[in-house]
Design a protein around this motif. Structure first.
Motif, PDB file in Angstrom:
ATOM      1  N   ILE A  13       0.853  -1.186   0.000  1.00  0.00           N
ATOM      2  CA  ILE A  13       0.000   0.000   0.000  1.00  0.00           C
ATOM      3  C   ILE A  13       0.894   1.243   0.000  1.00  0.00           C
ATOM      4  N   LEU A  15       1.787   5.018   0.365  1.00  0.00           N
ATOM      5  CA  LEU A  15       1.317   6.190   1.089  1.00  0.00           C
ATOM      6  C   LEU A  15       2.372   7.291   1.045  1.00  0.00           C
ATOM      7  N   LEU A 182      -5.261  -4.841   8.140  1.00  0.00           N
ATOM      8  CA  LEU A 182      -5.001  -3.585   7.438  1.00  0.00           C
ATOM      9  C   LEU A 182      -5.379  -2.379   8.304  1.00  0.00           C
ATOM     10  N   LEU A 186      -3.273   0.979   8.913  1.00  0.00           N
ATOM     11  CA  LEU A 186      -3.701   2.204   8.235  1.00  0.00           C
ATOM     12  C   LEU A 186      -4.340   3.202   9.186  1.00  0.00           C
ATOM     13  N   ALA A 189      -1.595   5.320  10.470  1.00  0.00           N
ATOM     14  CA  ALA A 189      -1.083   6.140   9.370  1.00  0.00           C
ATOM     15  C   ALA A 189      -1.987   7.346   9.137  1.00  0.00           C
ATOM     16  N   ARG A 190      -3.288   7.130   9.174  1.00  0.00           N
ATOM     17  CA  ARG A 190      -4.216   8.252   9.005  1.00  0.00           C
ATOM     18  C   ARG A 190      -4.061   9.253  10.144  1.00  0.00           C
ATOM     19  N   ILE A 304      -6.203   4.356   1.372  1.00  0.00           N
ATOM     20  CA  ILE A 304      -5.725   4.312   2.752  1.00  0.00           C
ATOM     21  C   ILE A 304      -6.832   3.825   3.681  1.00  0.00           C
ATOM     22  N   ASP A 305      -7.940   3.367   3.104  1.00  0.00           N
ATOM     23  CA  ASP A 305      -9.071   2.855   3.876  1.00  0.00           C
ATOM     24  C   ASP A 305      -9.115   1.339   3.745  1.00  0.00           C
ATOM     25  N   GLU A 306      -9.041   0.650   4.869  1.00  0.00           N
ATOM     26  CA  GLU A 306      -8.968  -0.811   4.840  1.00  0.00           C
ATOM     27  C   GLU A 306     -10.217  -1.457   4.248  1.00  0.00           C
TER      28      GLU A 306
END
Length: 347
Positions: A13, A15, A182, A186, A189-190, A304-306
């Protein structure tokens, strides 16, 4: 799509960290949340060369392996050279960030075993210098290692241009709980302000074994050749994503009939098959023991959304499941009908 993922899948993924934040920041945050640890590791990649006569430089950049407190791998966070938008190439190097460059894959792998990614720029090449019996010499900000004849073996240079910000989140193969796994990566990370880069993609690695037989492999080729545009539309492939291309024509021509593995391998050789296509088949089409025995799907958009990632992965999984049917994929059938056919076969 609410279908649960059933196959082992590894996710990559892409980012981008906000200014002042790096992939090391995320690594430390993730390790702190699970009581784990962070270990610097090397990431191998290449980039175009500005040196006349040299097509590309091979390089090692600093990545970070995050492990849980029981030692199991949570993820690896690495650079991705295709992510460029929003980075300032004039930005000076952040202290502690560097890379090693060479022009030979064998040298690169040797350097990776000898040089410590957690070291410091002035001394990172010294263990390799001992192998050649020479000394590392400094030229401005660059450190150069030559062999006894004066030929350059490697360069170590500061990592400038905000290259600490790109962050490819690489999971180990996940057999269950894909969405939850995930989310564990994530969500933090967000919270740290990571976003989806302009050129981003999500890659899926599925176990290659089931797709090695000629019939299944031919169907995967048919899927990504004959349904290329509908598939990209359905998955919302990022038009700015780099290193994507339709499969080579000799490989597409080969699946007009019912080719053998040997015929598919010859077509792949004729078409100069590499990993940089919509689907990476290099590992499953080769007979020698693969480095990573997977089929890699490269056309999912950056996310970025599981939930969105898991939903698209579930659709891909169903389409690939239909490819395992020995019957050739029927040209002209709707993609969703193919997925529904595979879903019905599960029940």
């Amino acid at each position: 799509m609410t279908e649960r993922l059933r196959r082992r899948i590894g996710f990559e993924i892409e980012l981008m960290a906000p200014p002042g934040v790096s992939r090391r920041t995320l690594a430390l945050d993730l390790a702190g949340r699970c009581g784990g640890s962070v270990r610097p590791v090397w990431h191998h990649d290449s980039e175009p060369s500005l040196v006349p006569g040299l097509g590309r430089f091979l390089h090692l950049t600093q990545a970070f392996e995050v492990r849980r407190n029981d030692g199991t791998l949570l993820c690896t966070l690495a650079d991705d050279v295709t992510l460029l938008a929003g980075l300032d190439p004039r930005e000076p190097a952040v202290p502690g960030w560097f890379r090693i460059l060479t022009d030979d894959g064998r040298l690169l792998r040797l350097l990776a075993t000898q040089c410590d990614p957690g070291s410091r720029l002035p001394i990172v090449l010294e263990p390799a210098a001992k192998l050649w019996g020479t000394e590392v010499r400094q030229h401005g900000e660059i450190f150069r290692l030559d062999d006894p004849a004066g030929a350059t073996v490697a360069l170590a240079a500061p990592l400038s241009g905000e290259r600490e910000r790109p962050c490819e989140v690489i999971t180990p193969p996940l057999s269950t709980g894909h969405r939850e796994a995930l989310a564990e990566l994530l969500g933090p990370a967000r919270e740290l302000g990571f976003t989806v880069p302009r050129e981003a993609a999500v890659h899926l690695h599925l176990d290659g074994g089931p797709f090695r037989p000629a019939a299944a492999l031919s169907n995967v080729i048919r899927l990504f050749a004959h349904w290329r545009e509908p598939l990209r539309h359905l998955l919302a492939t990022n038009p700015h994503c780099r290193r994507l291309a339709p499969l080579p024509q000799p490989l597409i021509d080969a699946v007009a009939g019912n080719p053998t593995r040997a015929e598919l391998q010859e077509a792949a050789k004729t078409g100069n098959l590499t990993k940089f296509y919509d689907v990476n088949l290099t590992q499953v089409i080769a007979d020698e023991p693969p480095i990573r025995d997977t089929v890699e799907i490269r056309i999912l958009p950056g996310m970025i959304d599981e939930g969105r990632i898991a939903d698209r992965a579930a659709l891909v999984e169903l389409l690939l499941e239909r490819c395992l049917d020995p019957a050739p994929l029927p040209i002209g059938e709707d993609l969703l009908e193919l997925a529904a056919e595979a879903l019905a076969g599960r029940e």
